[in-house]
Design a protein around this motif. Structure first.
Motif, short mmCIF file in Angstrom:
data_model
loop_
_atom_site.label_atom_id
_atom_site.label_comp_id
_atom_site.label_asym_id
_atom_site.label_seq_id
_atom_site.Cartn_x
_atom_site.Cartn_y
_atom_site.Cartn_z
N ALA A 31 0.82 -1.22 0.00
CA ALA A 31 0.00 0.00 0.00
C ALA A 31 0.85 1.27 0.00
CB ALA A 31 -0.95 0.00 1.19
N PHE A 32 2.00 1.24 0.70
CA PHE A 32 2.79 2.47 0.81
C PHE A 32 3.34 2.98 -0.53
CE2 PHE A 32 3.64 3.96 5.28
CZ PHE A 32 2.47 3.41 5.76
N TYR A 50 1.78 3.33 -3.16
CA TYR A 50 0.75 4.22 -3.71
C TYR A 50 0.86 5.62 -3.13
CZ TYR A 50 -1.66 0.17 -5.68
OH TYR A 50 -1.98 -0.95 -6.39
N ALA A 51 1.48 5.74 -1.96
CA ALA A 51 1.66 7.06 -1.36
C ALA A 51 3.03 7.63 -1.73
CB ALA A 51 1.54 6.94 0.16
#
Lengths: 223, 225
Positions: B85-86, B88-89
Protein backbone atom coordinates in the motif's frame (compact mmCIF):
# COMPACT_ATOMS: atom_id res chain seq x y z
CA UNK A 1 -5.91 14.62 2.53
CA UNK A 2 -8.73 14.19 0.03
CA UNK A 3 -6.34 12.61 -2.46
CA UNK A 4 -4.90 10.26 0.13
CA UNK A 5 -8.38 9.17 1.16
CA UNK A 6 -9.31 8.58 -2.48
CA UNK A 7 -6.25 6.40 -2.84
CA UNK A 8 -6.18 4.44 0.43
CA UNK A 9 -9.79 4.33 1.48
CA UNK A 10 -11.67 4.91 -1.73
CA UNK A 11 -15.36 4.90 -0.69
CA UNK A 12 -16.61 3.38 -3.96
CA UNK A 13 -14.10 0.53 -3.85
CA UNK A 14 -14.56 0.06 -0.11
CA UNK A 15 -18.32 -0.31 -0.55
CA UNK A 16 -17.83 -2.80 -3.35
CA UNK A 17 -15.32 -5.06 -1.58
CA UNK A 18 -16.71 -4.82 1.94
CA UNK A 19 -19.13 -7.80 1.67
CA UNK A 20 -16.34 -9.91 0.20
CA UNK A 21 -13.97 -8.96 3.03
CA UNK A 22 -16.66 -9.65 5.59
CA UNK A 23 -16.96 -13.15 4.18
CA UNK A 24 -13.18 -13.47 4.53
CA UNK A 25 -13.46 -12.34 8.14
CA UNK A 26 -16.10 -15.05 8.66
CA UNK A 27 -13.58 -17.60 7.41
CA UNK A 28 -10.98 -16.15 9.80
CA UNK A 29 -13.42 -16.70 12.67
CA UNK A 30 -14.25 -20.26 11.58
CA UNK A 31 -10.55 -21.02 11.20
CA UNK A 32 -9.93 -19.66 14.72
CA UNK A 33 -12.77 -21.83 16.04
CA UNK A 34 -10.96 -24.81 14.55
CA UNK A 35 -7.37 -24.09 15.61
CA UNK A 36 -7.87 -22.55 19.07
CA UNK A 37 -9.63 -25.60 20.61
CA UNK A 38 -7.09 -27.87 18.92
CA UNK A 39 -4.23 -25.87 20.42
CA UNK A 40 -5.85 -25.73 23.87
CA UNK A 41 -6.44 -29.49 23.92
CA UNK A 42 -2.92 -30.21 22.66
CA UNK A 43 -1.45 -27.74 25.13
CA UNK A 44 -3.31 -29.28 28.04
CA UNK A 45 -2.02 -32.72 27.05
CA UNK A 46 1.52 -31.33 26.79
CA UNK A 47 1.23 -29.82 30.28
CA UNK A 48 -0.39 -32.81 31.96
CA UNK A 49 1.99 -35.50 30.62
CA UNK A 50 5.03 -34.43 32.71
CA UNK A 51 2.96 -34.70 35.90
CA UNK A 52 2.91 -38.47 35.35
CA UNK A 53 6.52 -38.31 36.60
CA UNK A 54 8.13 -40.47 33.97
CA UNK A 55 11.51 -38.96 33.31
CA UNK A 56 11.69 -39.91 29.61
CA UNK A 57 8.22 -38.48 29.08
CA UNK A 58 9.20 -35.13 30.62
CA UNK A 59 12.28 -34.92 28.41
CA UNK A 60 10.23 -35.79 25.37
CA UNK A 61 7.75 -33.03 26.18
CA UNK A 62 10.53 -30.45 26.69
CA UNK A 63 12.10 -31.45 23.37
CA UNK A 64 8.72 -31.20 21.62
CA UNK A 65 7.92 -27.79 23.10
CA UNK A 66 11.35 -26.29 22.41
CA UNK A 67 11.46 -27.71 18.90
CA UNK A 68 8.16 -26.16 17.88
CA UNK A 69 8.85 -22.89 19.67
CA UNK A 70 12.07 -22.55 17.67
CA UNK A 71 10.32 -23.30 14.37
CA UNK A 72 8.68 -20.33 12.65
CA UNK A 73 5.02 -21.30 12.12
CA UNK A 74 5.08 -20.28 8.46
CA UNK A 75 8.05 -22.60 7.83
CA UNK A 76 6.17 -25.41 9.54
CA UNK A 77 3.04 -24.78 7.50
CA UNK A 78 4.86 -24.67 4.14
CA UNK A 79 6.91 -27.72 5.06
CA UNK A 80 3.73 -29.70 5.77
CA UNK A 81 1.81 -28.30 2.81
CA UNK A 82 4.51 -28.77 0.17
CA UNK A 83 6.16 -31.83 1.72
CA UNK A 84 3.06 -34.01 2.09
CA UNK A 85 2.47 -34.60 -1.65
CA UNK A 86 6.00 -35.99 -1.92
CA UNK A 87 4.99 -38.63 0.61
CA UNK A 88 2.05 -39.53 -1.59
CA UNK A 89 -0.40 -37.78 0.76
CA UNK A 90 -2.71 -35.28 -0.83
CA UNK A 91 -3.23 -32.97 2.12
CA UNK A 92 -5.92 -30.31 1.69
CA UNK A 93 -4.74 -26.83 2.74
CA UNK A 94 -7.13 -26.75 5.67
CA UNK A 95 -5.68 -29.96 7.14
CA UNK A 96 -2.13 -28.67 6.66
CA UNK A 97 -3.13 -25.53 8.55
CA UNK A 98 -4.81 -27.54 11.32
CA UNK A 99 -1.76 -29.79 11.75
CA UNK A 100 0.75 -26.92 11.62
CA UNK A 101 -1.24 -24.88 14.12
CA UNK A 102 -1.71 -27.87 16.42
CA UNK A 103 2.05 -28.46 16.59
CA UNK A 104 2.94 -24.80 17.00
CA UNK A 105 0.22 -23.53 19.33
CA UNK A 106 0.12 -26.61 21.57
CA UNK A 107 3.73 -25.85 22.57
CA UNK A 108 2.83 -22.30 23.56
CA UNK A 109 -0.42 -23.26 25.31
CA UNK A 110 1.46 -26.16 26.92
CA UNK A 111 4.03 -23.84 28.53
CA UNK A 112 1.23 -21.65 29.89
CA UNK A 113 -0.75 -24.58 31.32
CA UNK A 114 2.45 -25.98 32.81
CA UNK A 115 3.06 -22.72 34.69
CA UNK A 116 -0.57 -22.87 35.83
CA UNK A 117 -0.34 -26.44 37.10
CA UNK A 118 2.90 -25.61 38.92
CA UNK A 119 1.14 -22.69 40.61
CA UNK A 120 -1.41 -24.98 42.28
CA UNK A 121 -0.08 -25.83 45.76
CA UNK A 122 0.92 -29.43 46.37
CA UNK A 123 -1.52 -29.58 49.31
CA UNK A 124 -4.43 -29.35 46.88
CA UNK A 125 -3.28 -32.56 45.23
CA UNK A 126 -2.72 -34.34 48.48
CA UNK A 127 -6.06 -33.26 49.91
CA UNK A 128 -7.92 -34.33 46.78
CA UNK A 129 -6.21 -37.69 46.61
CA UNK A 130 -6.77 -38.34 50.31
CA UNK A 131 -10.53 -37.86 49.89
CA UNK A 132 -10.44 -40.81 47.49
CA UNK A 133 -10.42 -38.96 44.17
CA UNK A 134 -8.51 -40.80 41.47
CA UNK A 135 -5.53 -39.23 39.69
CA UNK A 136 -7.71 -38.35 36.76
CA UNK A 137 -10.49 -36.86 38.90
CA UNK A 138 -7.95 -34.82 40.86
CA UNK A 139 -6.50 -33.47 37.64
CA UNK A 140 -9.85 -32.71 36.02
CA UNK A 141 -11.79 -31.34 38.99
CA UNK A 142 -9.16 -29.86 41.30
CA UNK A 143 -5.88 -29.00 39.58
CA UNK A 144 -6.79 -27.96 36.03
CA UNK A 145 -9.65 -25.59 37.01
CA UNK A 146 -7.41 -23.70 39.45
CA UNK A 147 -4.46 -23.78 37.06
CA UNK A 148 -6.58 -22.35 34.27
CA UNK A 149 -7.84 -19.53 36.46
CA UNK A 150 -4.30 -18.65 37.55
CA UNK A 151 -3.01 -18.27 33.99
CA UNK A 152 -6.17 -16.89 32.36
CA UNK A 153 -4.51 -13.62 31.18
CA UNK A 154 -1.74 -15.58 29.45
CA UNK A 155 -4.26 -17.96 27.88
CA UNK A 156 -6.28 -15.06 26.48
CA UNK A 157 -3.08 -13.37 25.29
CA UNK A 158 -1.95 -16.47 23.46
CA UNK A 159 -5.39 -16.97 21.93
CA UNK A 160 -5.15 -13.46 20.47
CA UNK A 161 -1.78 -14.43 18.98
CA UNK A 162 -3.33 -17.55 17.46
CA UNK A 163 -6.17 -15.58 15.89
CA UNK A 164 -3.62 -13.16 14.39
CA UNK A 165 -1.60 -16.13 13.20
CA UNK A 166 -4.50 -17.37 11.06
CA UNK A 167 -3.31 -14.77 8.49
CA UNK A 168 -0.65 -17.36 7.60
CA UNK A 169 -3.39 -19.51 6.07
CA UNK A 170 -3.60 -16.87 3.30
CA UNK A 171 -0.24 -18.18 2.04
CA UNK A 172 -1.77 -21.59 1.26
CA UNK A 173 -4.76 -19.91 -0.41
CA UNK A 174 -7.37 -20.32 2.31
CA UNK A 175 -9.79 -17.44 1.68
CA UNK A 176 -9.56 -15.81 5.12
CA UNK A 177 -9.55 -12.03 5.58
CA UNK A 178 -5.99 -11.27 4.45
CA UNK A 179 -6.28 -13.59 1.44
CA UNK A 180 -9.59 -12.02 0.44
CA UNK A 181 -8.07 -8.55 0.80
CA UNK A 182 -5.11 -9.39 -1.40
CA UNK A 183 -7.35 -10.89 -4.08
CA UNK A 184 -9.53 -7.80 -4.01
CA UNK A 185 -6.45 -5.58 -4.21
CA UNK A 186 -5.21 -7.45 -7.27
CA UNK A 187 -8.60 -7.05 -8.96
CA UNK A 188 -9.07 -3.34 -8.17
CA UNK A 189 -5.43 -2.18 -8.58
CA UNK A 190 -5.95 -0.20 -5.41
CA UNK A 191 -4.73 -0.58 -1.81
CA UNK A 192 -8.19 0.14 -0.33
CA UNK A 193 -9.04 -3.55 0.31
CA UNK A 194 -5.90 -4.21 2.39
CA UNK A 195 -6.33 -0.98 4.35
CA UNK A 196 -9.95 -1.95 4.99
CA UNK A 197 -8.89 -5.44 6.10
CA UNK A 198 -6.42 -3.91 8.57
CA UNK A 199 -9.25 -1.75 9.94
CA UNK A 200 -11.44 -4.84 10.36
CA UNK A 201 -8.68 -6.56 12.34
CA UNK A 202 -8.25 -3.45 14.49
CA UNK A 203 -11.95 -3.13 15.26
CA UNK A 204 -12.33 -6.83 16.00
CA UNK A 205 -9.18 -7.38 18.05
CA UNK A 206 -8.68 -4.07 19.84
CA UNK A 207 -11.17 -4.89 22.65
CA UNK A 208 -9.24 -8.09 23.36
CA UNK A 209 -5.95 -6.15 23.50
CA UNK A 210 -7.53 -3.77 26.04
CA UNK A 211 -8.85 -6.67 28.09
CA UNK A 212 -5.40 -8.27 28.19
CA UNK A 213 -3.76 -5.00 29.26
CA UNK A 214 -6.28 -4.64 32.09
CA UNK A 215 -5.79 -8.22 33.28
CA UNK A 216 -2.00 -7.89 33.15
CA UNK A 217 -1.90 -4.62 35.02
CA UNK A 218 -4.20 -6.11 37.63
CA UNK A 219 -1.84 -9.06 38.01
CA UNK A 220 1.07 -6.64 38.52
CA UNK A 221 -0.90 -4.61 41.09
CA UNK A 222 -1.69 -7.75 43.12
CA UNK A 223 1.95 -8.73 43.27
CA UNK B 1 12.53 -49.21 0.13
CA UNK B 2 10.09 -46.74 1.66
CA UNK B 3 12.90 -45.29 3.74
CA UNK B 4 15.07 -44.91 0.64
CA UNK B 5 12.35 -42.91 -1.01
CA UNK B 6 11.93 -40.75 2.06
CA UNK B 7 15.65 -40.03 2.18
CA UNK B 8 15.75 -39.36 -1.54
CA UNK B 9 12.83 -36.98 -1.21
CA UNK B 10 13.61 -34.99 1.91
CA UNK B 11 17.37 -35.47 2.42
CA UNK B 12 18.65 -35.67 -1.14
CA UNK B 13 22.40 -35.10 -0.80
CA UNK B 14 22.91 -33.99 -4.38
CA UNK B 15 20.19 -31.38 -4.24
CA UNK B 16 21.31 -30.30 -0.79
CA UNK B 17 24.82 -29.63 -2.10
CA UNK B 18 23.49 -27.71 -5.07
CA UNK B 19 21.23 -25.39 -3.09
CA UNK B 20 23.16 -25.07 0.16
CA UNK B 21 24.83 -21.78 -0.90
CA UNK B 22 21.38 -20.22 -1.49
CA UNK B 23 20.21 -21.27 1.95
CA UNK B 24 23.41 -19.96 3.55
CA UNK B 25 22.88 -16.62 1.84
CA UNK B 26 19.32 -16.61 3.16
CA UNK B 27 20.62 -17.50 6.60
CA UNK B 28 22.72 -14.33 6.77
CA UNK B 29 19.82 -12.20 5.58
CA UNK B 30 17.68 -13.70 8.36
CA UNK B 31 20.44 -12.99 10.92
CA UNK B 32 20.81 -9.38 9.74
CA UNK B 33 17.06 -8.84 9.69
CA UNK B 34 16.59 -10.49 13.09
CA UNK B 35 19.30 -8.37 14.75
CA UNK B 36 17.90 -5.19 13.20
CA UNK B 37 14.39 -6.06 14.44
CA UNK B 38 15.57 -6.88 17.97
CA UNK B 39 17.76 -3.77 18.35
CA UNK B 40 15.28 -1.27 16.96
CA UNK B 41 12.16 -2.91 18.42
CA UNK B 42 13.52 -3.07 21.96
CA UNK B 43 14.95 0.47 21.74
CA UNK B 44 11.60 1.77 20.50
CA UNK B 45 9.70 -0.06 23.25
CA UNK B 46 12.02 1.18 25.99
CA UNK B 47 11.96 4.76 24.71
CA UNK B 48 8.15 4.71 24.54
CA UNK B 49 7.82 3.27 28.06
CA UNK B 50 10.25 5.88 29.46
CA UNK B 51 8.39 8.67 27.71
CA UNK B 52 5.14 7.33 29.13
CA UNK B 53 6.50 7.47 32.66
CA UNK B 54 6.63 11.28 32.47
CA UNK B 55 2.82 11.25 32.36
CA UNK B 56 2.15 13.88 29.70
CA UNK B 57 -1.45 13.23 28.73
CA UNK B 58 -1.24 13.80 24.96
CA UNK B 59 1.95 11.79 24.58
CA UNK B 60 0.57 8.95 26.71
CA UNK B 61 -2.54 8.74 24.58
CA UNK B 62 -0.38 8.51 21.46
CA UNK B 63 1.78 5.76 22.96
CA UNK B 64 -1.24 3.73 24.11
CA UNK B 65 -2.87 4.00 20.68
CA UNK B 66 0.37 2.91 19.00
CA UNK B 67 0.92 -0.03 21.36
CA UNK B 68 -2.69 -1.19 21.10
CA UNK B 69 -2.82 -0.95 17.31
CA UNK B 70 0.36 -2.91 16.74
CA UNK B 71 -0.63 -5.55 19.25
CA UNK B 72 -4.00 -5.99 17.52
CA UNK B 73 -2.73 -6.13 13.93
CA UNK B 74 -1.32 -9.42 12.62
CA UNK B 75 2.36 -8.87 11.68
CA UNK B 76 1.79 -10.30 8.20
CA UNK B 77 -0.98 -7.73 7.67
CA UNK B 78 1.44 -4.92 8.63
CA UNK B 79 4.10 -6.20 6.22
CA UNK B 80 1.56 -6.41 3.38
CA UNK B 81 0.37 -2.85 4.03
CA UNK B 82 3.89 -1.41 4.10
CA UNK B 83 4.98 -3.33 1.03
CA UNK B 84 1.87 -3.12 -1.16
CA UNK B 85 0.00 0.00 0.00
CA UNK B 86 2.79 2.47 0.81
CA UNK B 87 4.10 2.63 -2.78
CA UNK B 88 0.75 4.22 -3.71
CA UNK B 89 1.66 7.06 -1.36
CA UNK B 90 4.99 7.48 -3.13
CA UNK B 91 6.80 5.55 -0.40
CA UNK B 92 8.04 2.37 -2.04
CA UNK B 93 10.30 0.25 0.11
CA UNK B 94 12.33 -2.92 -0.33
CA UNK B 95 11.07 -6.23 1.03
CA UNK B 96 13.84 -6.08 3.64
CA UNK B 97 12.84 -2.61 4.82
CA UNK B 98 9.13 -3.46 4.89
CA UNK B 99 9.71 -6.63 6.94
CA UNK B 100 12.19 -4.94 9.27
CA UNK B 101 9.99 -1.90 9.87
CA UNK B 102 6.85 -3.99 10.44
CA UNK B 103 8.42 -6.37 12.91
CA UNK B 104 10.26 -3.57 14.71
CA UNK B 105 6.99 -1.67 15.16
CA UNK B 106 5.23 -4.81 16.43
CA UNK B 107 8.06 -5.71 18.81
CA UNK B 108 8.20 -2.07 19.95
CA UNK B 109 4.51 -2.18 20.86
CA UNK B 110 4.81 -5.38 22.91
CA UNK B 111 8.09 -4.26 24.49
CA UNK B 112 6.55 -0.94 25.50
CA UNK B 113 3.74 -2.75 27.35
CA UNK B 114 6.19 -5.11 29.09
CA UNK B 115 8.61 -2.32 30.12
CA UNK B 116 5.67 -0.22 31.29
CA UNK B 117 4.32 -3.09 33.41
CA UNK B 118 7.81 -3.37 34.90
CA UNK B 119 8.02 0.37 35.63
CA UNK B 120 4.66 0.56 37.39
CA UNK B 121 5.45 -2.55 39.43
CA UNK B 122 8.24 -0.65 41.22
CA UNK B 123 6.80 0.78 44.47
CA UNK B 124 6.20 4.52 44.41
CA UNK B 125 8.35 4.91 47.53
CA UNK B 126 11.42 4.09 45.44
CA UNK B 127 11.06 7.08 43.15
CA UNK B 128 9.86 9.33 46.00
CA UNK B 129 12.96 8.45 47.99
CA UNK B 130 15.20 9.08 45.00
CA UNK B 131 13.53 12.43 44.30
CA UNK B 132 13.86 13.50 47.92
CA UNK B 133 17.61 12.93 47.79
CA UNK B 134 17.69 15.61 45.09
CA UNK B 135 17.79 13.45 41.95
CA UNK B 136 15.77 14.85 39.07
CA UNK B 137 13.05 12.86 37.33
CA UNK B 138 15.30 11.67 34.53
CA UNK B 139 18.01 10.40 36.87
CA UNK B 140 15.43 8.77 39.13
CA UNK B 141 14.08 6.89 36.14
CA UNK B 142 17.46 5.86 34.76
CA UNK B 143 19.31 5.07 37.98
CA UNK B 144 16.58 3.85 40.33
CA UNK B 145 13.40 2.70 38.59
CA UNK B 146 14.67 1.18 35.34
CA UNK B 147 17.42 -1.06 36.76
CA UNK B 148 14.81 -2.73 38.99
CA UNK B 149 12.06 -2.73 36.37
CA UNK B 150 14.13 -4.17 33.54
CA UNK B 151 15.13 -7.14 35.67
CA UNK B 152 11.47 -8.08 36.06
CA UNK B 153 10.79 -7.74 32.37
CA UNK B 154 13.54 -10.04 31.14
CA UNK B 155 11.60 -13.35 30.99
CA UNK B 156 8.45 -12.09 29.21
CA UNK B 157 10.58 -9.88 26.97
CA UNK B 158 12.84 -12.77 25.93
CA UNK B 159 9.91 -14.96 24.97
CA UNK B 160 8.16 -12.20 23.07
CA UNK B 161 11.35 -11.23 21.25
CA UNK B 162 11.91 -14.81 20.09
CA UNK B 163 8.32 -15.14 18.89
CA UNK B 164 8.47 -11.90 16.89
CA UNK B 165 11.96 -12.51 15.50
CA UNK B 166 10.71 -15.82 14.09
CA UNK B 167 8.38 -13.61 12.06
CA UNK B 168 11.34 -12.77 9.81
CA UNK B 169 10.09 -15.82 7.84
CA UNK B 170 7.05 -13.72 6.89
CA UNK B 171 9.38 -11.68 4.68
CA UNK B 172 9.21 -14.56 2.19
CA UNK B 173 5.61 -13.54 1.43
CA UNK B 174 6.89 -10.25 -0.04
CA UNK B 175 9.66 -12.14 -1.91
CA UNK B 176 12.49 -11.50 0.51
CA UNK B 177 15.16 -14.19 0.01
CA UNK B 178 15.72 -14.94 3.68
CA UNK B 179 15.92 -18.59 4.73
CA UNK B 180 12.34 -19.52 3.94
CA UNK B 181 12.19 -17.50 0.73
CA UNK B 182 15.46 -19.00 -0.53
CA UNK B 183 14.41 -22.52 0.51
CA UNK B 184 10.98 -22.20 -1.06
CA UNK B 185 12.21 -21.02 -4.43
CA UNK B 186 15.00 -23.62 -4.42
CA UNK B 187 12.43 -26.34 -3.67
CA UNK B 188 10.25 -25.28 -6.61
CA UNK B 189 13.30 -25.10 -8.91
CA UNK B 190 14.52 -28.54 -7.84
CA UNK B 191 11.06 -30.09 -7.72
CA UNK B 192 12.14 -31.62 -4.44
CA UNK B 193 11.53 -30.52 -0.84
CA UNK B 194 15.14 -31.08 0.31
CA UNK B 195 15.88 -27.31 0.33
CA UNK B 196 12.90 -26.88 2.67
CA UNK B 197 14.47 -29.46 4.98
CA UNK B 198 17.72 -27.48 4.86
CA UNK B 199 15.80 -24.31 5.64
CA UNK B 200 14.09 -25.98 8.57
CA UNK B 201 17.46 -27.11 9.92
CA UNK B 202 18.83 -23.58 9.49
CA UNK B 203 15.95 -22.15 11.55
CA UNK B 204 16.48 -24.72 14.28
CA UNK B 205 20.21 -23.94 14.41
CA UNK B 206 19.38 -20.28 14.73
CA UNK B 207 16.51 -20.37 17.22
CA UNK B 208 17.00 -23.44 19.45
CA UNK B 209 19.82 -21.69 21.38
CA UNK B 210 17.50 -18.71 21.98
CA UNK B 211 14.65 -20.93 23.17
CA UNK B 212 16.99 -22.71 25.59
CA UNK B 213 18.36 -19.34 26.72
CA UNK B 214 14.75 -18.23 27.27
CA UNK B 215 14.09 -21.28 29.44
CA UNK B 216 17.20 -20.52 31.51
CA UNK B 217 16.28 -16.85 31.86
CA UNK B 218 12.79 -17.84 32.97
CA UNK B 219 14.09 -19.92 35.86
CA UNK B 220 16.78 -17.37 36.70
CA UNK B 221 14.69 -14.18 36.72
CA UNK B 222 11.22 -15.63 37.29
CA UNK B 223 8.47 -13.06 37.98
CA UNK B 224 7.91 -13.79 41.63
CA UNK B 225 4.20 -13.84 42.32
Amino acid sequence: MEAILQQFLNPAIAAKVFPYLLKGFGTTLLLSLLVVPLGLAGGLAVAVLPTLRRRWLSWLVIAYVDFFRAFPPLVLLLFIYFGAPFLGVNLPAILAVALGFLLNTSSYYGEIFRAGIESVPRGQWEAARSTGLSWRQTMAHVVVPQATRNVLPDLIGNTLEVVKLTTLASVVAIPELLNAARNAQALTYNPTPIVLAALIYLVALWPIVRLISRLEHKAVAVR
Amino acid sequence: MELDRLVFTFFNAEIAREYLPDIVKGFWITVKLGLAVIASGLALGLAAAMLRSFQVRAINLLIVVYADAFRALPPLMVIIILFFAFPYAGLPMSAFTATWLSLALVLGAFAEEIFWAGIISIPKGQSEAARSTGMNRWRTLVHVVLPQAVRLTIPPLTNRTIAITKGTALGSVVALSEILGAAHSAASLAGNPTPLTLGAIAYLLLFIPFVIFGRWVESRFAWRR
